[in-house]
Structure formats: structure tokens, C-alpha cells
Enzyme design. Structure first.
Site, PDB file in Angstrom:
ATOM      1  N   ILE A  23       2.119  -9.452  39.148  1.00 50.43           N
ATOM      2  CA  ILE A  23       0.994 -10.134  39.802  1.00 50.43           C
ATOM      3  C   ILE A  23       0.102  -9.126  40.527  1.00 50.43           C
ATOM      4  O   ILE A  23      -1.128  -9.167  40.432  1.00 50.43           O
ATOM      5  CB  ILE A  23       1.516 -11.235  40.757  1.00 50.43           C
ATOM      6  CG1 ILE A  23       2.237 -12.323  39.938  1.00 50.43           C
ATOM      7  CG2 ILE A  23       0.376 -11.831  41.588  1.00 50.43           C
ATOM      8  CD1 ILE A  23       2.931 -13.406  40.750  1.00 50.43           C
ATOM      9  N   ILE A  68       7.846  -1.207  52.022  1.00 49.91           N
ATOM     10  CA  ILE A  68       7.450  -2.136  53.096  1.00 49.91           C
ATOM     11  C   ILE A  68       8.556  -2.314  54.139  1.00 49.91           C
ATOM     12  O   ILE A  68       8.323  -2.903  55.186  1.00 49.91           O
ATOM     13  CB  ILE A  68       7.015  -3.528  52.553  1.00 49.91           C
ATOM     14  CG1 ILE A  68       8.111  -4.150  51.673  1.00 49.91           C
ATOM     15  CG2 ILE A  68       5.686  -3.429  51.820  1.00 49.91           C
ATOM     16  CD1 ILE A  68       7.890  -5.624  51.374  1.00 49.91           C
ATOM     17  N   GLN A  87       2.181  -9.037  47.948  1.00 47.17           N
ATOM     18  CA  GLN A  87       2.981  -9.526  46.814  1.00 47.17           C
ATOM     19  C   GLN A  87       4.337  -8.843  46.734  1.00 47.17           C
ATOM     20  O   GLN A  87       5.224  -9.324  46.020  1.00 47.17           O
ATOM     21  CB  GLN A  87       2.247  -9.254  45.478  1.00 47.17           C
ATOM     22  CG  GLN A  87       0.773  -9.616  45.464  1.00 47.17           C
ATOM     23  CD  GLN A  87       0.527 -11.090  45.701  1.00 47.17           C
ATOM     24  OE1 GLN A  87       1.175 -11.936  45.083  1.00 47.17           O
ATOM     25  NE2 GLN A  87      -0.385 -11.409  46.618  1.00 47.17           N
ATOM     26  N   SER A 131       6.774 -19.165  47.269  1.00 48.24           N
ATOM     27  CA  SER A 131       7.347 -19.566  45.976  1.00 48.24           C
ATOM     28  C   SER A 131       7.690 -21.045  45.962  1.00 48.24           C
ATOM     29  O   SER A 131       8.039 -21.631  46.998  1.00 48.24           O
ATOM     30  CB  SER A 131       8.599 -18.727  45.747  1.00 48.24           C
ATOM     31  OG  SER A 131       9.492 -19.383  44.883  1.00 48.24           O
ATOM     32  N   SER A 132       7.650 -21.630  44.763  1.00 49.55           N
ATOM     33  CA  SER A 132       8.032 -23.033  44.606  1.00 49.55           C
ATOM     34  C   SER A 132       9.508 -23.250  44.937  1.00 49.55           C
ATOM     35  O   SER A 132       9.933 -24.385  45.145  1.00 49.55           O
ATOM     36  CB  SER A 132       7.770 -23.490  43.175  1.00 49.55           C
ATOM     37  OG  SER A 132       8.476 -22.669  42.273  1.00 49.55           O
ATOM     38  N   TYR A 155      16.981 -16.132  47.863  1.00 53.45           N
ATOM     39  CA  TYR A 155      15.564 -15.880  47.569  1.00 53.45           C
ATOM     40  C   TYR A 155      14.681 -16.949  48.213  1.00 53.45           C
ATOM     41  O   TYR A 155      13.704 -16.636  48.907  1.00 53.45           O
ATOM     42  CB  TYR A 155      15.339 -15.857  46.051  1.00 53.45           C
ATOM     43  CG  TYR A 155      13.885 -15.755  45.651  1.00 53.45           C
ATOM     44  CD1 TYR A 155      13.163 -14.585  45.827  1.00 53.45           C
ATOM     45  CD2 TYR A 155      13.216 -16.853  45.085  1.00 53.45           C
ATOM     46  CE1 TYR A 155      11.818 -14.493  45.459  1.00 53.45           C
ATOM     47  CE2 TYR A 155      11.879 -16.775  44.709  1.00 53.45           C
ATOM     48  CZ  TYR A 155      11.181 -15.589  44.903  1.00 53.45           C
ATOM     49  OH  TYR A 155       9.856 -15.524  44.548  1.00 53.45           O
ATOM     50  N   ARG A 283      21.893 -22.098  34.885  1.00 55.50           N
ATOM     51  CA  ARG A 283      22.005 -21.074  35.928  1.00 55.50           C
ATOM     52  C   ARG A 283      22.198 -21.703  37.298  1.00 55.50           C
ATOM     53  O   ARG A 283      21.510 -22.680  37.634  1.00 55.50           O
ATOM     54  CB  ARG A 283      20.727 -20.220  35.974  1.00 55.50           C
ATOM     55  CG  ARG A 283      20.553 -19.348  34.773  1.00 55.50           C
ATOM     56  CD  ARG A 283      19.457 -18.345  34.941  1.00 55.50           C
ATOM     57  NE  ARG A 283      18.305 -18.822  35.716  1.00 55.50           N
ATOM     58  CZ  ARG A 283      17.188 -18.130  35.860  1.00 55.50           C
ATOM     59  NH1 ARG A 283      17.081 -16.941  35.319  1.00 55.50           N
ATOM     60  NH2 ARG A 283      16.177 -18.606  36.553  1.00 55.50           N
ATOM     61  N   ASP A 286      19.323 -23.006  40.077  1.00 57.64           N
ATOM     62  CA  ASP A 286      18.111 -23.458  39.376  1.00 57.64           C
ATOM     63  C   ASP A 286      17.883 -24.939  39.614  1.00 57.64           C
ATOM     64  O   ASP A 286      18.835 -25.715  39.666  1.00 57.64           O
ATOM     65  CB  ASP A 286      18.281 -23.270  37.869  1.00 57.64           C
ATOM     66  CG  ASP A 286      17.513 -22.062  37.370  1.00 57.64           C
ATOM     67  OD1 ASP A 286      16.823 -21.431  38.191  1.00 57.64           O
ATOM     68  OD2 ASP A 286      17.613 -21.762  36.168  1.00 57.64           O
TER      69      ASP A 286
HETATM   70  N1  LIG Z   1       6.223 -14.228  38.916  1.00 52.79           N
HETATM   71  C1  LIG Z   1       6.444 -15.438  39.376  1.00 52.79           C
HETATM   72  O1  LIG Z   1       6.540 -16.399  38.606  1.00 52.79           O
HETATM   73  C2  LIG Z   1       6.538 -15.702  40.850  1.00 52.79           C
HETATM   74  C3  LIG Z   1       6.810 -17.016  41.278  1.00 52.79           C
HETATM   75  C4  LIG Z   1       6.908 -17.257  42.652  1.00 52.79           C
HETATM   76  C5  LIG Z   1       6.709 -16.227  43.548  1.00 52.79           C
HETATM   77  N2  LIG Z   1       6.471 -14.961  43.106  1.00 52.79           N
HETATM   78  C6  LIG Z   1       6.280 -13.890  44.096  1.00 52.79           C
HETATM   79  O2  LIG Z   1       5.117 -13.160  43.747  1.00 52.79           O
HETATM   80  C7  LIG Z   1       5.267 -11.788  44.150  1.00 52.79           C
HETATM   81  C8  LIG Z   1       5.010 -10.852  42.977  1.00 52.79           C
HETATM   82  O3  LIG Z   1       5.928 -11.167  41.933  1.00 52.79           O
HETATM   83  P1  LIG Z   1       5.897 -10.446  40.506  1.00 52.79           P
HETATM   84  O4  LIG Z   1       6.310 -11.466  39.524  1.00 52.79           O
HETATM   85  O5  LIG Z   1       4.632  -9.700  40.347  1.00 52.79           O
HETATM   86  O6  LIG Z   1       7.134  -9.430  40.669  1.00 52.79           O
HETATM   87  P2  LIG Z   1       7.234  -7.887  40.267  1.00 52.79           P
HETATM   88  O7  LIG Z   1       8.676  -7.525  40.412  1.00 52.79           O
HETATM   89  O8  LIG Z   1       6.574  -7.637  38.972  1.00 52.79           O
HETATM   90  O9  LIG Z   1       6.389  -7.186  41.422  1.00 52.79           O
HETATM   91  C9  LIG Z   1       6.870  -6.954  42.711  1.00 52.79           C
HETATM   92  C10 LIG Z   1       6.468  -5.549  43.099  1.00 52.79           C
HETATM   93  O10 LIG Z   1       6.902  -5.311  44.447  1.00 52.79           O
HETATM   94  C11 LIG Z   1       7.399  -3.984  44.512  1.00 52.79           C
HETATM   95  N3  LIG Z   1       8.361  -3.868  45.616  1.00 52.79           N
HETATM   96  C12 LIG Z   1       9.586  -4.434  45.694  1.00 52.79           C
HETATM   97  N4  LIG Z   1      10.197  -4.087  46.833  1.00 52.79           N
HETATM   98  C13 LIG Z   1       9.335  -3.276  47.494  1.00 52.79           C
HETATM   99  C14 LIG Z   1       9.398  -2.577  48.721  1.00 52.79           C
HETATM  100  N5  LIG Z   1      10.483  -2.624  49.497  1.00 52.79           N
HETATM  101  N6  LIG Z   1       8.326  -1.843  49.102  1.00 52.79           N
HETATM  102  C15 LIG Z   1       7.225  -1.764  48.326  1.00 52.79           C
HETATM  103  N7  LIG Z   1       7.114  -2.401  47.141  1.00 52.79           N
HETATM  104  C16 LIG Z   1       8.160  -3.135  46.729  1.00 52.79           C
HETATM  105  C17 LIG Z   1       8.058  -3.754  43.166  1.00 52.79           C
HETATM  106  O11 LIG Z   1       8.241  -2.385  42.843  1.00 52.79           O
HETATM  107  C18 LIG Z   1       7.107  -4.472  42.227  1.00 52.79           C
HETATM  108  O12 LIG Z   1       6.111  -3.622  41.728  1.00 52.79           O
HETATM  109  C19 LIG Z   1       6.673 -11.690  44.743  1.00 52.79           C
HETATM  110  O13 LIG Z   1       6.565 -11.847  46.136  1.00 52.79           O
HETATM  111  C20 LIG Z   1       7.402 -12.873  44.135  1.00 52.79           C
HETATM  112  O14 LIG Z   1       8.471 -13.296  44.938  1.00 52.79           O
HETATM  113  C21 LIG Z   1       6.388 -14.677  41.765  1.00 52.79           C
END
Ligand SMILES: NC(=O)c1ccc[n+]([C@@H]2O[C@H](COP(=O)([O-])OP(=O)(O)OC[C@H]3O[C@@H](n4cnc5c(N)ncnc54)[C@H](O)[C@@H]3O)[C@@H](O)[C@H]2O)c1
Length: 330
Positions: A23, A68, A87, A131-132, A155, A283, A286
Site C-alpha cells: 500500500i 518506527i 502504513q 483494519s477490518s 493483530y 484458519r 479468521d
Molecule cells: N493489505 C491489506 O489488505 C490490509 C488490510 C487491512 C490493513 N492493512 C494495513 O495496511 C498497512 C500496509 O499494509 P500492506 O499490505 O502494504 O503491508 P506490507 O507488508 O506490504 O507493507 C508494510 C510495510 O511496513 C514496513 N515495516 C514493517 N515494520 C516496520 C518497522 N518497524 N519500521 C518501519 N517500517 C516497517 C515493511 O517493511 C513494509 O514495507 C499495514 O498497516 C496493514 O496492517 C492492510
């Protein structure tokens, strides 16, 4: 509709955390294309270096490799920034059940550090990924903000805690925060590999490689699969939202409902394959069905998603076909 018409003052700077991920990298790309400055922050733990390198030719882009969990890193990342799109986190329900302590460190402590750094740097808006999964075992459909059930995974707890902290930061310190409860996002650059990969990219890659995918359970579970462009719109619209909408969380989805088994057969058709799936065990953690009522985001953020599941899945398939072909040639 969409976000292409949105305008920010010249020189506006966005910080995207998790910018090497799925994202985050899509947010970086869209904001750079709109003509604004972007700083990316990522520790490359689940993200990819190639998602950083893609944008290095933009003079309006800079990348900070950092974690972070470190407040000083967050402070440096927020310096001179107008909007934070946070994100960075570790995703995946099953992995959080295996690693609850790590999820607390990254998703909760990391987000609190980001909130504090944004507050101290006078950031205008703090938009973050929730997140949902915060709906837990609440059976009512569609999911509506304010009707959350019992949480089912570490999570989900980390995301709910993030929302509580963000609301406190709005109420105590006047930082405008907006929580975006994403529902199963999909689209280009989502990682198809690994035990915790999301189902759409995983199936596409396996089918393209003539492998037999495993469906957890009977495939009759449903989700509100949301194309990435809608998520970008939500983030940018939240940056434009009024302060009255701050301190709250919003469902971000398309508002549809797709059954996993139907998606599987749609993918077979689109990819011209004839492969039966293997049905595995369901799972833990879920939920059976999940789809969103998006009226709150429509009203308060003017969110008006233009990418239906059908339109999005076509675009995603085209991208994966090309990307996986390129990988094969290399
Ligand atoms: N993809 C989905 O369907 C979905 C659904 C609900 C929520 N989310 C949320 O959206 C956000 C992005 O998700 P995504 O699917 O792009 O995941 P992703 O794993 O592709 O991206 C997350 C990024 O965060 C970075 N990261 C992780 N820990 C870190 C840290 N300690 N310091 C710095 N960077 C760090 C990772 O290296 C990665 O690049 C997340 O917060 C996730 O929980 C995603």
C-alpha cells in the site's frame, strides 16, 4: 469521484511510512504523480528495496531506511512534513498469533512513536492504516463503525489499540487523526510469496505457474475485496477532511461482497487455466464473512470509490501477468 482532482499547496510534503510495502509504495507513486513531495520511511522488513528504487528518479522523493520502533527515527521522518500517511506495520492474522510480542512492539509502540513525533512536529493530519479485523466476531453485516465484537487475534488488538491512541491524541493534543479500516486490499505490488501472502496475488502466481492453490476451508467465506486505487483515494481525502471528522475510524472498502470460491473460478477463466483447488483446514482467527458499510467515509471524508472489484481484478491480473513474465525472463 477518485482523487486526481485534489489539490494541495505547492511544496506540500507527505510522509509515507511502510513505503516499501504494497500500500505504501502505491501511495508514494500516486502522490509523486500528483506533483507533491514524498518522504518514505521503511525498515525493509517485509517491504522490498525494489519498491524504493522505482521512484528514486523523482527529485521530489526521498527515502529514509529506519524503524518506527525508534522515536528518534520517527522524529527525523516527521521533520518538515505536512501530512503523515502511516502504513508501516506487520500484517497477517495467523502470523500475529505466532508472534504476539513482536506485533505489540511494531504495530502499537511503532504507531505511538509516530503519533508522538507527528504531534511534536506540528503535522497537519495523521492518517493511519487500521483494519477490518477490529470487528472481531461481530456477526452483523455489513460491518458498521461502532458495532465491534470480541477481537480474535493479536493483530486485531494492535489495530484497535492504535485507534484508541489516535483518538486520545486528537482529544488530548488536538492532532487531527483519521483511522482507515481497510478491508482486504489488492492490486499491483502486493507480495504473492510466503506463507502469509494475501490470497489474490498468491492464487494468481500459483495459477500462472500451473501450481494447485490451497483454499482454507470450503471457499464459501466472503470478503469486501478493495482495489488499491480506492485506498489511495481514502488516504488523500482524509488529508482534506475537516477537523470535526478527526479522532475517528472509517471503513474503507468498495462495499461489495465476493466469495473466495467464485474469485478462484473467475481467476481460472481470466488466466485460461483448468486447475482444481485443494481444500485445506480453515484458519484460526479468521472470520467467515466480512463486508463493509462505507456510508460514514462517504459522508465525512467524501470518499467515493470508483474501482469495483471486477475492474480492479482485471487491472491486477494484467499487472501480475506482466511482472511475473519479466521475472521469468531475468
Ligand atoms: N493489505 C491489506 O489488505 C490490509 C488490510 C487491512 C490493513 N492493512 C494495513 O495496511 C498497512 C500496509 O499494509 P500492506 O499490505 O502494504 O503491508 P506490507 O507488508 O506490504 O507493507 C508494510 C510495510 O511496513 C514496513 N515495516 C514493517 N515494520 C516496520 C518497522 N518497524 N519500521 C518501519 N517500517 C516497517 C515493511 O517493511 C513494509 O514495507 C499495514 O498497516 C496493514 O496492517 C492492510
Amino acid at each position: 469521484m477518485g482523487y486526481q482532482h485534489l489539490q494541495f499547496p505547492e511544496g506540500t510534503k507527505f510522509l509515507v511510512t511502510g513505503s516499501a510495502g504494497f500500500i505504501g509504495s502505491n501511495l508514494v507513486e500516486s502522490i509523486l504523480n500528483l506533483g507533491y513531495h514524498v518522504r518514505g520511511l521503511d525498515n525493509l522488513s517485509t517491504g522490498k528495496r525494489k519498491n524504493v528504487d522505482l521512484f528514486l528518479h523523482y527529485s521530489s522523493y526521498e527515502f529514509m531506511e529506519g524503524d518506527i520502533r525508534d522515536l528518534e527515527t520517527c522524529m527525523k521522518a516527521c521533520d518538515g512534513v505536512d501530512y503523515v500517511l502511516h502504513q508501516a506495520a506487520w500484517g497477517s492474522v495467523p502470523r500475529s498469533i505466532e508472534l504476539p510480542l513482536l506485533y505489540e512492539e511494531i504495530n502499537v509502540k511503532g504507531t505511538l512513536n509516530m503519533l508522538e513525533a507527528a504531534r511534536q512536529n506540528g503535522v497537519k493530519k495523521f492518517v493511519y492504516a487500521s483494519s477490518s479485523s477490529v470487528y472481531g466476531d461481530e456477526p452483523t453485516l455489513p460491518k458498521q463503525e461502532g458495532r465491534e465484537g470480541k477481537l480474535l487475534s493479536p493483530y486485531a488488538l494492535t489495530k484497535k489499540t492504535d485507534e484508541e491512541y489516535a483518538m486520545l491524541y486528537t482529544n488530548l493534543y488536538g492532532l487531527d487523526t483519521y483511522g482507515l479500516r481497510y478491508f482486504n486490499v489488492f492490486g499491483k505490488r502486493q507480495d504473492p510469496d510466503g506463507a502469509y501472502a494475501a490470497v489474490i496475488p498468491k492464487f494468481i502466481k500459483q495459477l500462472l505457474n500451473n501450481e494447485q492453490p490451497v483454499i482454507n476451508g470450503d471457499g464459501k467465506q466472503s470478503r469486501d475485496f478493495t482495489y488499491i486505487e480506492n485506498v489511495i483515494e481514502a488516504n488523500l481525502k482524509a488529508c482534506k477532511a475537516s477537523s470535526e471528522a478527526a479522532g475517528q475510524a472509517f471503513n474503507i472498502a468498495f462495499g461489495g461482497r465476493e466469495y473466495l470460491i467464485d474469485i478462484y473460478y473467475d481467476l481460472l477463466k481470466a488466466l485460461g487455466k483448468d486447475i482444481e483447488p485443494i481444500f485445506g483446514t480453515p484458519r484460526t482467527g479468521d472470520i467467515r464473512h466480512s463486508n463493509a458499510d462505507i456510508s460514514k467515509a462517504r459522508e465525512m471524508l467524501e470518499y467515493d470509490p470508483e474501482w469495483s472489484f471486477e475492474k480492479g481484478i482485471e487491472a491486477a491480473i494484467d499487472w501480475y501477468k506482466e511482472d511475473l513474465e519479466v521475472l521469468k525472463v531475468v
